[in-house]
Each structure stands twice: as structure tokens, then as C-alpha cells.
Design a protein around this motif. Sequence first.
Motif, PDB file in Angstrom:
ATOM      1  N   CYS A  28       0.628  -1.102   0.139  1.00 11.92           N
ATOM      2  CA  CYS A  28       0.002   0.125  -0.101  1.00 11.92           C
ATOM      3  C   CYS A  28       0.807   1.297  -0.313  1.00 11.92           C
ATOM      4  O   CYS A  28       0.677   2.273  -0.826  1.00 11.92           O
ATOM      5  CB  CYS A  28      -0.946  -0.158   1.094  1.00 11.92           C
ATOM      6  N   ASN A 157     -10.720  -7.196   7.918  1.00 14.63           N
ATOM      7  CA  ASN A 157     -10.023  -7.078   6.439  1.00 14.63           C
ATOM      8  C   ASN A 157      -8.753  -7.781   6.464  1.00 14.63           C
ATOM      9  O   ASN A 157      -7.850  -7.355   6.974  1.00 14.63           O
ATOM     10  CB  ASN A 157     -10.223  -5.931   5.736  1.00 14.63           C
ATOM     11  N   LEU A 188      -5.173  -9.121  -3.668  1.00 18.38           N
ATOM     12  CA  LEU A 188      -4.150  -7.679  -3.732  1.00 18.38           C
ATOM     13  C   LEU A 188      -4.560  -6.959  -5.158  1.00 18.38           C
ATOM     14  O   LEU A 188      -4.603  -8.103  -6.064  1.00 18.38           O
ATOM     15  CB  LEU A 188      -2.930  -8.213  -3.944  1.00 18.38           C
TER      16      LEU A 188
HETATM   17  N1  SAM Z   1      -6.022   2.341   7.300  1.00 17.72           N
HETATM   18  C1  SAM Z   1      -7.230   1.916   7.099  1.00 17.72           C
HETATM   19  C2  SAM Z   1      -7.020   0.259   7.172  1.00 17.72           C
HETATM   20  O1  SAM Z   1      -5.822   0.102   7.084  1.00 17.72           O
HETATM   21  O2  SAM Z   1      -8.088  -0.391   6.880  1.00 17.72           O
HETATM   22  C3  SAM Z   1      -8.130   2.068   5.977  1.00 17.72           C
HETATM   23  C4  SAM Z   1      -7.494   2.518   4.603  1.00 17.72           C
HETATM   24  S1  SAM Z   1      -6.701   0.980   3.947  1.00 17.72           S
HETATM   25  C5  SAM Z   1      -5.903   1.720   2.373  1.00 17.72           C
HETATM   26  C6  SAM Z   1      -8.136   0.142   3.449  1.00 17.72           C
HETATM   27  C7  SAM Z   1      -7.890  -1.178   2.956  1.00 17.72           C
HETATM   28  O3  SAM Z   1      -7.252  -1.179   1.715  1.00 17.72           O
HETATM   29  C8  SAM Z   1      -6.919  -2.096   4.166  1.00 17.72           C
HETATM   30  O4  SAM Z   1      -7.815  -3.340   4.316  1.00 17.72           O
HETATM   31  C9  SAM Z   1      -5.717  -2.406   3.087  1.00 17.72           C
HETATM   32  O5  SAM Z   1      -4.992  -3.619   3.303  1.00 17.72           O
HETATM   33  C10 SAM Z   1      -6.310  -2.431   1.749  1.00 17.72           C
HETATM   34  N2  SAM Z   1      -5.430  -2.115   0.511  1.00 17.72           N
HETATM   35  C11 SAM Z   1      -4.284  -1.315   0.650  1.00 17.72           C
HETATM   36  N3  SAM Z   1      -3.744  -1.551  -0.699  1.00 17.72           N
HETATM   37  C12 SAM Z   1      -4.460  -2.597  -1.395  1.00 17.72           C
HETATM   38  C13 SAM Z   1      -4.111  -3.206  -2.527  1.00 17.72           C
HETATM   39  N4  SAM Z   1      -3.032  -2.827  -3.442  1.00 17.72           N
HETATM   40  N5  SAM Z   1      -4.993  -4.290  -2.795  1.00 17.72           N
HETATM   41  C14 SAM Z   1      -5.930  -4.822  -1.775  1.00 17.72           C
HETATM   42  N6  SAM Z   1      -6.114  -4.032  -0.848  1.00 17.72           N
HETATM   43  C15 SAM Z   1      -5.463  -3.223  -0.341  1.00 17.72           C
END
Ligand code: SAM
Length: 329
Positions: A28, A157, A188
Motif C-alpha cells: 500500500c 479485512n 491484492l
Molecule cells: N487505514 C485503514 C485500514 O488499514 O484499513 C483504511 C485505509 S486502507 C487503504 C483500506 C484497506 O485497503 C486495507 O484493508 C488495506 O489492506 C487495503 N489495501 C491497501 N492496498 C491494497 C491493495 N493494493 N490491494 C488490496 N487491498 C489493499
Amino acid sequence: MANDRFGRDIHYLRISLTDRCNLRCVYCMPEDMKFRPRKELLQDDELLLLVRLFTELGFHKFRLTGGEPTLRSDIVEIVSRIAATPGVEDVAMTTNAVLLPRLAAPLAEAGLRRLNIHVDTFHPERLKKIMRFGSIDEIEAGIAAAEAAGLRPIKINCVVTRDYNDQDVTDLALRARERNWHVRFIELMPLGGGETAHVALAQFVPSRETKQRIEDALGRLVLVPGGHPSDESKNFRFADGKGGVIGFISPVSEPYCGSCNRMRLTADGKFHLCLLNDDELDVKKALRTGGGVPAVAAILARAVALKPTGHRLDEGVSTEERQMFQIGG
Ligand code: SAM
């Protein structure tokens, strides 16, 4: 009701409150991050105006995300103001839980109804490897605070990443069974073009492999019937009827674009029309250049109308400009 040109009823807005995060998940965010200056982010009154205009278009579900939404210093007030907006039926949040010990109770009191908690593994060393910062103790304390505040059922998640946490999916499924959680395993997605997209492509695990691994260890999973078509997660229970729900979110191997009812507002004020491409409309500019409410409302309506019908990951097309934390997952 906001119907797009493909007849989808679009009524769910995900709002990214900040691009900042207190973790650095490998797929991320790079470890050395420079975040946007705060003045570039939508301010509270701008956000609230947009929420009001969205409700006038028929939106009633709102999810606050980021970055990490709990890092926004006035998060409790934002939740309370959104929850009090006429037409808002549901305010939810996606968080990594680290700050929930302090915030879960006030957030629930302010009107937060649901919480998705992101944790990729409960194995301490692998957690450090995949999420880089944060600890099991902090996340467990956050989950306990959410439960105590009545934010149940706990939804977890987990993004499945080969060689980082794919060996832990059975442990997570077992926890779901024992603690009556709803755990969702997420595929992913390659976003942002750079290092994180590279990880996403190289370490991808399809949901069918994750499901098979869980079934081999814990027994057969049975589909929970009657899910809403727009629910991104396909949900299962254990065949023996014991607790917990196991969900799979498979945007890559089984896209669900045809029933997608979501729009995304980035922290810097753009409508990102589909998670997996770069199309955006600049609502902040409309808010700040004096076109007034009619100009902003026109952009909202245009964003719904222009929402793409599906992603093109199979043709190698994804968003190049932004990573997940810059869009709001
Ligand atoms: N900080 C919060 C969290 O960790 O849930 C909210 C934002 S985060 C960007 C939201 C979700 O997006 C998280 O479950 C994270 O693992 C997921 N995420 C981030 N990058 C991703 C990717 N490339 N593919 C799939 N899920 C992703």
C-alpha cells in the motif's frame, strides 16, 4: 436515487479523510512517505457540504477511510456531523484499529454504526514484515475497544499476500470461528504503478487458493445465501454450523463491477470514479473557485454518470497515479 448509465443504483460513498497512515503495509505505502499538506485536504465544512449534496442525489451509505481515518484530529466531530445529516442512514469506518482504545466509545456515541478492522496476520514477526509498524497488542486492544463499544459484529479485512501472510489465513479463519468474527480475505490489486504495484502483482494469491487452504485445514465452507448483489464479499460459514463468517473479496479473479454501487472521494477532493483506473473529477476546485453549490452538485451528478462499467486489469490497465491510501480503500 442516483442511477448511472448502466442502471446501477449508486448510493454508497467512501470518503478518504486523510492520506496519512500510522502503518506502512508493503502493498500500500512506501516506508518513507511524504504526505500532502493539510490545507490541500478537504476541510470539514467542505466535506459536510458534499455529504449533504450526495444525500440529495440519493446516497445514504457513507464509509470513512484513508490513509488512516482515525488520524484526523476531529474525527469524532466529523462522524457526529455526518451521522446527523438528514438522509444519512449508515456511517461506517475502515481502520487499522491502533487508535481505537481511545476512540471506539466516542465514535460509537457520535453515530458510527460499523467498523471494518484491517489486520493481515496475528503472527508478530510476519505482522512487522507486512504492516511494518504497529503490533498485535495494539490491534487486539483496538478490537477489544470496538467490541466493548458495541461496534459488532467485528469485521476483519485481511489482504492475502504470498510469502508474507498467506500461511496465516487458516489461523485467521479459526479466530473468526472462535470469536464469531466476520473475516474477509481480499485479493491484492496492483495500484499506483510503483513498488507497491510490483508487490501486488508478484505476491498475488487468488481467493480460490485461500479458500482451498482454509477448507483443507478446517473443513468445508458453505455459501451464505441471500447476499446483496452489491456486496463485494462472497460469504461462507463452516459446514458444521460453528461461529464466524468467512468472506472472499475477489476484484481480480472474479470482478463484481456490474453491481458496484460505490463512489470514492479522495482526501484531496477528487472523485475517483473506479478504484482501478485513473478517471477523476476535481470537486475541490469546484468548491474553492466560487461556482457555488450548483457547480458542485453538477460535478457530483457528472461523476455518477461517468462511472466506468468495469475495470481492465486483464488488459494490464490499472490506476497509475494513485495508490490505495491516496484513494481510500
Ligand atoms: N487505514 C485503514 C485500514 O488499514 O484499513 C483504511 C485505509 S486502507 C487503504 C483500506 C484497506 O485497503 C486495507 O484493508 C488495506 O489492506 C487495503 N489495501 C491497501 N492496498 C491494497 C491493495 N493494493 N490491494 C488490496 N487491498 C489493499
